[in-house]
Design a protein around this motif. Structure first.
Motif, PDB file in Angstrom:
ATOM      1  N   VAL A 686       0.823  -1.210   0.000  1.00 46.86           N
ATOM      2  CA  VAL A 686       0.000   0.000   0.000  1.00 46.86           C
ATOM      3  C   VAL A 686       0.856   1.259   0.000  1.00 46.86           C
ATOM      4  CG1 VAL A 686      -1.634   1.350   1.376  1.00 46.86           C
ATOM      5  CG2 VAL A 686      -2.007  -1.095   1.049  1.00 46.86           C
ATOM      6  N   SER A 687       1.880   1.296   0.838  1.00 42.14           N
ATOM      7  CA  SER A 687       2.648   2.537   0.968  1.00 42.14           C
ATOM      8  C   SER A 687       4.121   2.322   0.649  1.00 42.14           C
ATOM      9  CB  SER A 687       2.505   3.105   2.385  1.00 42.14           C
ATOM     10  OG  SER A 687       2.969   2.181   3.344  1.00 42.14           O
ATOM     11  N   GLU A 688       4.728   3.364   0.148  1.00 46.75           N
ATOM     12  CA  GLU A 688       6.155   3.314  -0.159  1.00 46.75           C
ATOM     13  C   GLU A 688       6.773   4.658   0.198  1.00 46.75           C
ATOM     14  OE1 GLU A 688       8.452   0.741  -3.157  1.00 46.75           O
ATOM     15  OE2 GLU A 688       7.631   2.427  -4.294  1.00 46.75           O
ATOM     16  N   LEU A 689       7.726   4.609   1.108  1.00 46.25           N
ATOM     17  CA  LEU A 689       8.409   5.817   1.559  1.00 46.25           C
ATOM     18  C   LEU A 689       9.576   6.097   0.623  1.00 46.25           C
ATOM     19  CD1 LEU A 689       8.677   8.006   3.756  1.00 46.25           C
ATOM     20  CD2 LEU A 689      10.079   6.393   5.064  1.00 46.25           C
ATOM     21  N   LYS A 690       9.575   7.305   0.051  1.00 45.81           N
ATOM     22  CA  LYS A 690      10.602   7.648  -0.931  1.00 45.81           C
ATOM     23  C   LYS A 690      11.264   8.981  -0.582  1.00 45.81           C
ATOM     24  CE  LYS A 690       8.474   5.298  -4.895  1.00 45.81           C
ATOM     25  NZ  LYS A 690       7.941   5.477  -6.276  1.00 45.81           N
ATOM     26  N   THR A 691      12.516   9.095  -0.942  1.00 46.88           N
ATOM     27  CA  THR A 691      13.219  10.363  -0.807  1.00 46.88           C
ATOM     28  C   THR A 691      14.126  10.534  -2.027  1.00 46.88           C
ATOM     29  OG1 THR A 691      14.536  11.723   0.686  1.00 46.88           O
ATOM     30  CG2 THR A 691      15.112   9.382   0.551  1.00 46.88           C
ATOM     31  N   THR A 692      15.027  11.501  -1.984  1.00 45.08           N
ATOM     32  CA  THR A 692      15.924  11.744  -3.115  1.00 45.08           C
ATOM     33  C   THR A 692      17.343  12.022  -2.624  1.00 45.08           C
ATOM     34  OG1 THR A 692      15.320  14.085  -3.103  1.00 45.08           O
ATOM     35  CG2 THR A 692      14.137  12.667  -4.640  1.00 45.08           C
ATOM     36  N   ILE A 693      18.286  11.852  -3.525  1.00 43.76           N
ATOM     37  CA  ILE A 693      19.691  12.156  -3.215  1.00 43.76           C
ATOM     38  C   ILE A 693      19.908  13.658  -3.340  1.00 43.76           C
ATOM     39  CG2 ILE A 693      22.081  11.832  -3.913  1.00 43.76           C
ATOM     40  CD1 ILE A 693      21.330   9.082  -4.953  1.00 43.76           C
ATOM     41  N   THR A 694      20.397  14.256  -2.263  1.00 38.72           N
ATOM     42  CA  THR A 694      20.673  15.691  -2.263  1.00 38.72           C
ATOM     43  C   THR A 694      22.063  16.001  -2.813  1.00 38.72           C
ATOM     44  OG1 THR A 694      19.257  15.980  -0.327  1.00 38.72           O
ATOM     45  CG2 THR A 694      20.814  17.748  -0.814  1.00 38.72           C
ATOM     46  N   GLN A 695      23.045  15.187  -2.415  1.00 32.90           N
ATOM     47  CA  GLN A 695      24.427  15.446  -2.845  1.00 32.90           C
ATOM     48  C   GLN A 695      25.215  14.131  -2.829  1.00 32.90           C
ATOM     49  OE1 GLN A 695      26.648  18.152  -0.346  1.00 32.90           O
ATOM     50  NE2 GLN A 695      28.045  18.734  -1.985  1.00 32.90           N
ATOM     51  N   ILE A 696      26.220  14.032  -3.731  1.00 33.51           N
ATOM     52  CA  ILE A 696      27.130  12.883  -3.749  1.00 33.51           C
ATOM     53  C   ILE A 696      28.565  13.399  -3.632  1.00 33.51           C
ATOM     54  CG2 ILE A 696      28.033  10.948  -5.100  1.00 33.51           C
ATOM     55  CD1 ILE A 696      25.292  10.604  -6.330  1.00 33.51           C
ATOM     56  N   LYS A 697      29.334  12.790  -2.715  1.00 35.29           N
ATOM     57  CA  LYS A 697      30.717  13.196  -2.502  1.00 35.29           C
ATOM     58  C   LYS A 697      31.662  12.022  -2.775  1.00 35.29           C
ATOM     59  CE  LYS A 697      30.369  16.839   1.035  1.00 35.29           C
ATOM     60  NZ  LYS A 697      28.921  16.980   1.180  1.00 35.29           N
ATOM     61  N   GLU A 698      32.849  12.343  -3.333  1.00 34.38           N
ATOM     62  CA  GLU A 698      33.927  11.362  -3.504  1.00 34.38           C
ATOM     63  C   GLU A 698      34.891  11.557  -2.338  1.00 34.38           C
ATOM     64  OE1 GLU A 698      34.166   9.225  -6.042  1.00 34.38           O
ATOM     65  OE2 GLU A 698      32.687  10.004  -7.483  1.00 34.38           O
ATOM     66  N   LEU A 699      35.042  10.538  -1.482  1.00 34.36           N
ATOM     67  CA  LEU A 699      35.870  10.661  -0.289  1.00 34.36           C
ATOM     68  C   LEU A 699      36.948   9.573  -0.271  1.00 34.36           C
ATOM     69  CD1 LEU A 699      33.079  11.325   2.384  1.00 34.36           C
ATOM     70  CD2 LEU A 699      34.552  13.019   1.275  1.00 34.36           C
ATOM     71  N   PRO A 700      38.157   9.897   0.193  1.00 39.30           N
ATOM     72  CA  PRO A 700      39.240   8.905   0.242  1.00 39.30           C
ATOM     73  C   PRO A 700      39.101   7.967   1.438  1.00 39.30           C
ATOM     74  CG  PRO A 700      40.013  10.990   1.126  1.00 39.30           C
ATOM     75  CD  PRO A 700      38.616  11.241   0.613  1.00 39.30           C
ATOM     76  N   ALA A 701      39.815   6.860   1.393  1.00 35.58           N
ATOM     77  CA  ALA A 701      39.842   5.931   2.521  1.00 35.58           C
ATOM     78  C   ALA A 701      40.385   6.645   3.753  1.00 35.58           C
ATOM     79  CB  ALA A 701      40.708   4.722   2.179  1.00 35.58           C
ATOM     80  N   GLY A 702      39.872   6.288   4.912  1.00 36.17           N
ATOM     81  CA  GLY A 702      40.310   6.887   6.163  1.00 36.17           C
ATOM     82  C   GLY A 702      39.459   8.047   6.621  1.00 36.17           C
ATOM     83  N   GLU A 703      38.638   8.645   5.712  1.00 38.11           N
ATOM     84  CA  GLU A 703      37.720   9.708   6.124  1.00 38.11           C
ATOM     85  C   GLU A 703      36.589   9.122   6.964  1.00 38.11           C
ATOM     86  OE1 GLU A 703      37.570  13.044   5.809  1.00 38.11           O
ATOM     87  OE2 GLU A 703      39.584  13.068   4.925  1.00 38.11           O
ATOM     88  N   THR A 704      35.930  10.006   7.721  1.00 37.17           N
ATOM     89  CA  THR A 704      34.777   9.572   8.522  1.00 37.17           C
ATOM     90  C   THR A 704      33.543  10.333   8.074  1.00 37.17           C
ATOM     91  OG1 THR A 704      35.239  11.198  10.271  1.00 37.17           O
ATOM     92  CG2 THR A 704      36.202   8.985  10.500  1.00 37.17           C
ATOM     93  N   VAL A 705      32.395   9.739   8.328  1.00 38.94           N
ATOM     94  CA  VAL A 705      31.108  10.311   7.895  1.00 38.94           C
ATOM     95  C   VAL A 705      30.179  10.423   9.095  1.00 38.94           C
ATOM     96  CG1 VAL A 705      29.076   9.965   6.443  1.00 38.94           C
ATOM     97  CG2 VAL A 705      31.334   9.320   5.586  1.00 38.94           C
ATOM     98  N   GLY A 706      29.569  11.590   9.283  1.00 43.06           N
ATOM     99  CA  GLY A 706      28.528  11.757  10.286  1.00 43.06           C
ATOM    100  C   GLY A 706      29.030  12.090  11.673  1.00 43.06           C
ATOM    101  N   TYR A 707      28.053  12.265  12.575  1.00 41.83           N
ATOM    102  CA  TYR A 707      28.335  12.646  13.951  1.00 41.83           C
ATOM    103  C   TYR A 707      29.261  11.639  14.642  1.00 41.83           C
ATOM    104  CZ  TYR A 707      24.712  16.254  13.854  1.00 41.83           C
ATOM    105  OH  TYR A 707      23.982  17.370  13.567  1.00 41.83           O
ATOM    106  N   ASP A 708      30.128  12.181  15.517  1.00 41.66           N
ATOM    107  CA  ASP A 708      31.047  11.384  16.331  1.00 41.66           C
ATOM    108  C   ASP A 708      31.985  10.523  15.480  1.00 41.66           C
ATOM    109  OD1 ASP A 708      29.953  12.418  18.731  1.00 41.66           O
ATOM    110  OD2 ASP A 708      28.333  10.933  18.632  1.00 41.66           O
ATOM    111  N   ARG A 709      32.057  10.841  14.188  1.00 42.18           N
ATOM    112  CA  ARG A 709      32.976  10.152  13.258  1.00 42.18           C
ATOM    113  C   ARG A 709      32.747   8.635  13.262  1.00 42.18           C
ATOM    114  NH1 ARG A 709      38.980  11.781  13.560  1.00 42.18           N
ATOM    115  NH2 ARG A 709      38.774  11.297  11.337  1.00 42.18           N
TER     116      ARG A 709
END
Length: 809
Positions: A686-709
């Protein structure tokens, strides 16, 4: 209640075969797909698009035992238990029965007709009156020969008044509607050119519509249309307008900068000024019709002005959408007549975001020479940049307008050439009749939505309802749970569909939910779970029926009703047979029935309990114990109460696994919304929750993503940020790769912590672009397992700020 014997005379049967003269009739049926109370239904074999006689066997197999027919060739031997009434005209018989039933309703009936605004005026009047009256209204746009008859059948003395809408498109149609409705008070909204091809003149159309008020004592209308000269002799009028002769005089109407209007009115030396959130002429006229009607009914001007301030626009088919190339699209692709065109053009005129304004207009059928000139006049008055015409009958506009015109013979031709037409930085109105399918053009012009939305497929919901109904005996009633925002799927939108499909009961968690349903035209019985004393007033004023689960709440309700001098207020008794959440224990039955027997203020409608583990075979013995304990408890209560009640204990899992628990009624919950905890039913999503991609980033190994890394990248990665977070209902437990979404059919995992409004996905191993669509829960059952919960939690936690988009298909 009617019996077959009592129905014989009002339907004017010319021949009959009655097996059981005392068979009670509660329901009128005309569609074998929507029969629910078969044993007590009277089936009318209407000859419409499809011949209803061909569905007699289907209805009989579902338990229907009474039929109104016109064909003489029916093999009655094949239906040994069925009664038949032969009539010349089945629809006329249905109308006569509705008329007979209407005569038994002794409260005021308001009949509404006119070219436009009938449904809006009806809905608004109901909203304005239902604060202190029990108002029955014909559902939705049930204003046809069949719709009115079906509406009147539900009239009962439970209501203080009724508002019935009547619509016609051809001469001599109103006689039948008037004979059924017989309004005490008439309302004529306006006269326009809707159904112009059905009448040779405007006067003929007015004359036909006025027939609705043949026996009405009073008629309310805007004086500017001059309806009084067409009214029957002796009719009393109550009008509004700008003349001193009007009962309600309209003074200044001023458009305000905030999109509202200030209106001044005077009535019996009183003057009042009020504001409404509309500026278009049609809405203002509808507001004034409502104001005048309330004055006629005896409300004070001050009280009415206070009520009118709470009116809001009703959801109509005309929709404003964001278009491609910085355009605004006004989609009104379902009807096309001069009156609705004028309304749509008024709306276009209100759009100030673009200087350029384009009209895409389909052919209009049935326009005589006078109406063609009217169309030309309407278009000349508009500040249009250009007009795009679809069809072949409007060629005469070519030499009559000073506006650039483009002509296309068909919608298909327009679609093929759409790219060559420069449509940008403008407001575009699509106005067309259904047969031109201008919605195909709308789909190409509307920009892809880039927001988080919950898409709700109402046809899938309807399918699931049919699946569960298909396994239930025809005499088992159906209560549907619409609590918790209909498991995240919406409120009155879902309830409207359920009402259309004639479920027997709705259930909400809180009184406020029930009040909202009432305000949006839901008149089904509604049970409110676990109410407290603070909501007793809402229960009473909105005709909501409470679950009673303790002596404290029962005694408080009885005391409240006694003070209000109410009798036989419907209640639902909850028995605790093992859930141990709420309810009376079986050993409290004697004390309970003693209290109930001494309280005429209440009447038990149903008694119910809740199965603890109906979907778990390991607890089958416990489920059997619950069913037996419940049946014994109800037997004791019924014996002392002296009347039968409706019993129900089966929830969704009980419907699937325990036919022995069906009893009188079952309660359908999460299964309706496409989730089967046992995965035994063939349900549609019945229902399907959908969103969209706002941005795409190319990041190297060793980087961290989001809060508190917390999101540590162990390889060069592409990280997509999407527009959904825990404020939208996407749990923080889905962080750190637990959550899984789908982009272009490929599943990807979350990275790092879930933020309030966003989260991040690892799209390294797939092709993904900014603005791509993302399905949040590709597998709802799997998603719930990943965070050790159930699908219920995921659905009900979808925030109200997430836009719901409803569609069929």
């Amino acid at each position: 209640m009617y019996t077959l014997a009592s129905i014989l005379i009002p339907i004017h049967s010319k021949q009959h075969l009655i097996r059981d003269t005392e068979l009670p009739i509660y329901d009128l049926a005309y569609d074998s797909r929507k029969i629910r109370n078969a044993e007590h239904s009277l089936f009318f074999a209407l000859k419409n698009v499809r011949d209803g006689h061909t569905f007699i066997r289907d209805a009989y197999q579902k338990g229907v035992r009474a039929f109104v027919v016109s064909r003489e060739d029916i093999d009655v031997v094949s239906y040994p238990e069925a009664s038949f009434f032969w009539v010349d005209d089945v629809l006329a018989a249905l109308q006569k029965l509705a008329s007979y039933h209407r005569e038994k309703f002794n409260k005021p009936v308001i009949g509404i007709t006119g070219s436009n605004g009938k449904t809006i005026v009806k809905e608004w009047l109901t909203q304005l009156l239902q604060e202190d009256k029990k108002v029955y209204q014909s559902p939705k746009s049930y204003n046809s020969q069949l719709g009115v008859a079906l509406s009147l059948w539900d009239l009962s003395d439970d209501y203080d008044c009724a508002i019935i809408e009547a619509g016609i498109s051809l001469p001599d149609e109103m006689d039948q509607l008037e004979a059924m409705i017989r309004p005490d008070i008439g309302i004529m909204t306006n006269i326009g050119v809707a159904h112009a091809d059905g009448f040779t003149s405007k006067a003929l159309k007015i004359t036909e519509k006025i027939k609705l008020f043949k026996h009405a004592k009073d008629v309310i209308f805007p004086s500017r249309y001059g309806f009084e000269v067409y009214l029957p002799a002796g009719s009393r009028t109550f009008t509004f307008g700008e003349s001193d002769r009007d009962d309600v005089k309209i003074g200044r109407i001023e458009e305000r900068r905030d999109g509202s209007s200030s209106i001044q009115v005077s009535y019996r030396q009183e003057i009042a000024t009020f504001t409404v959130p509309f500026i278009d002429k049609a809405s203002i006229e509808n507001v004034l019709i409502c104001l005048t009607t309330l004055l006629f009914l005896g409300y004070s001007l001050d009280a009415i002005v206070h009520k009118l301030g709470r009116l809001r626009p009703l959801e109509m088919r005309l929709q404003l959408k964001t278009g491609r190339n910085n355009c605004s699209i006004i989609d009104d692709t379902y009807s096309n007549d001069l009156a609705s065109l004028q309304i749509a053009l008024d709306f276009l005129h209100q759009q100030q975001q673009h200087k350029k304004k384009t009209l895409i207009l389909s052919d209009m059928e049935g326009l005589n020479e006078k109406l063609q000139m009217k169309l030309i006049s309407i278009l000349r008055q508009q500040n249009l940049t250009r007009i795009i015409v679809v069809g072949k009958t409007l060629k005469y506009l070519q030499d009559k307008l000073q506006i650039p015109l483009l002509f296309f013979a068909s919608t298909e031709e327009l679609v093929r050439n759409l790219r060559e037409i420069s449509l940008e930085n403008e407001s575009i109105l699509l106005k067309g009749s259904r047969r031109y399918h201008l919605e195909d053009v709308s789909k190409l012009l509307v920009a892809k939505s880039h927001e988080t939305v919950l898409e709700i497929n109402l046809s899938a919901l309807e399918h699931n309802l049919k699946v569960y109904r298909s396994i239930l005996p025809s005499n088992v009633k159906l209560m549907v749970m619409v609590k918790a925002f209909s498991y995240g799927s919406g409120s009155y939108e879902v309830a409207n569909l359920l009402q259309f499909n004639k479920v027997d009961y709705l259930t909400v968690a809180f009184a406020d939910e029930g009040v909202e349903l009432r305000q949006h035209g839901i008149d089904l019985p509604i049970m409110v779970l676990s109410p407290d004393e603070q909501v007793f007033e809402s229960l009473l004023t909105s005709s909501l029926e409470p679950e009673i689960y303790s002596f404290r709440i029962l005694k408080a309700l009885i005391s409240f009703l006694r003070m209000r001098k109410e009798k036989a207020f419907p209640i639902h008794i909850k028995i605790d047979t093992g859930m141990h959440r709420l309810g009376f224990l079986p050993d409290e039955m004697e004390e309970l029935v003693t209290l109930l027997a001494a309280a005429p203020e209440v009447k038990v409608k149903t008694i119910f309990s809740h199965l603890v583990a109906a979907g778990n075979e390991q607890h089958a013995d416990f489920t059997k114990q619950q069913i037996a304990l419940f049946s014994a408890s109800v037997d004791r209560l019924e014996a002392r109460l002296g009347y039968k009640v409706v019993r129900h204990i089966a929830n969704t899992a009980g419907i699937v696994n325990w036919p022995s628990a069906y009893m009188d009624m079952v309660r359908l919950g999460i299964g309706l919304y496409g989730v089967d905890m046992d995965e035994k039913m063939v349900l549609e999503k019945v229902s399907e929750l959908k969103t969209t991609i706002t941005q795409i980033k190319e990041l190297p190994a060793g980087e961290t993503v989001g809060y508190d890394r917390k999101g540590v990248l162990h390889r060069p990665s592409r990280i997509a940020t999407v527009k959904i977070g825990y404020a939208d209902g996407y749990s923080r437990r889905f962080g750190g790769g637990v959550g899984e979404m789908s982009i272009n059919g490929q599943k990807v995992r979350t990275v790092g912590s879930i933020c309030m409004d966003m989260c991040m996905l690892d799209v390294t191993d797939m092709v993904a672009h900014e603005l791509d669509e993302v399905v949040v829960f590709p597998d709802l059952m799997e998603a719930s397992r990943r965070i050790d919960t159930i699908p219920y939690e995921l659905l009900v936690n979808i925030s109200a700020r997430v836009k719901r988009v409803y569609f069929y298909g």
